[in-house]
Write a protein that holds these residues in place. Structure first.
Motif: not given
Length: 212
Positions: A25, A43, A47, A50, A57-60, A62-64, A66
């Motif tokens: 993260s 941060t 971004e 990415a 970048e993977k989004v889970y 609210k968590q990103k 890398y």
């Protein structure tokens, strides 16, 4: 942040993700780079990297998260993967054995540092020998009916004994109160706490406090 500083941050972040080759993260990257760059800058750099396709970048929720783009790494054959897995197992065993050996050495070092030197042992022997001679002299006088101490000396001994017992009782009460306070938030048994911090009770030492 200046352009040169931001470029340095981008280079450091990209290099770190490639070297570690595992997902992180933004907070992880910020901390693992020893907070050399601001969290906001890290941060933003993640971004931007990415968006440029240099990292994934993977989004889970609210968590990103890398990680490095896997296409930049050469393909690894199954035989190489198995060899690396075996190496990991061997290195893990080596680390475990080394840690066990270190603990043994630490215990041995504690024993050695807590032991007295030959010079100290000789000094103690001389002191105890002198005391033994004095006690033997008094014992011989007692056996022969001789007078060994005066009334004042006897009263002094009783007063010192009373003062020591009073200190014993006071310190035992203080220690009990502190331990009770610790035990309120301690997740294990009282016995476990005593063993962990090396406390021996009067009962374990087979001593009993004199009555007032």
């Amino acid at each position: 942040m200046s352009k040169s500083k931001e470029a340095a941050a981008a280079s450091a972040v990209l290099e770190y993700l490639k070297k570690q080759n595992r997902p992180y993260s933004a907070t992880d990257v910020f901390s693992n780079l020893h907070k050399e760059y601001g969290k906001t800058a890290v941060t933003r750099v993640l971004e931007e990297l990415a968006q440029k396709g240099k990292i994934k970048e993977k989004v889970y929720g609210k968590q990103k998260v890398y990680c490095a783009d896997q296409s930049v790494f050469p393909e690894v054959k199954d035989t190489e993967m198995k060899a690396m897995d075996q190496q990991i197992v061997e290195l893990t065993d080596k680390v475990r054995n080394t840690q066990a050996a270190c603990k043994g050495r630490e215990a041995e070092l504690r024993d050695l540092t807590s032991s007295i030197t030959t010079q100290e042992a000789k000094a103690q022997l001389a002191e105890f020998t002198k005391k033994c001679s004095q006690y033997q002299e008094k014992l011989d006088k007692l056996k022969s009916g001789g007078k060994t101490i005066t009334k004042e000396e006897k009263e002094k001994v009783y007063k010192e004994h009373e003062a020591m017992v009073k200190q014993w009782r006071k310190r035992k009460r203080m220690a009990t109160e502190m331990l009770d306070a610790i035990l309120e938030g301690y997740p294990k048994r009282k016995k476990d706490l005593f063993e962990e911090i090396g406390i021996e009770t009067d009962e374990e030492c087979k001593v009993k406090m004199p009555q007032s």
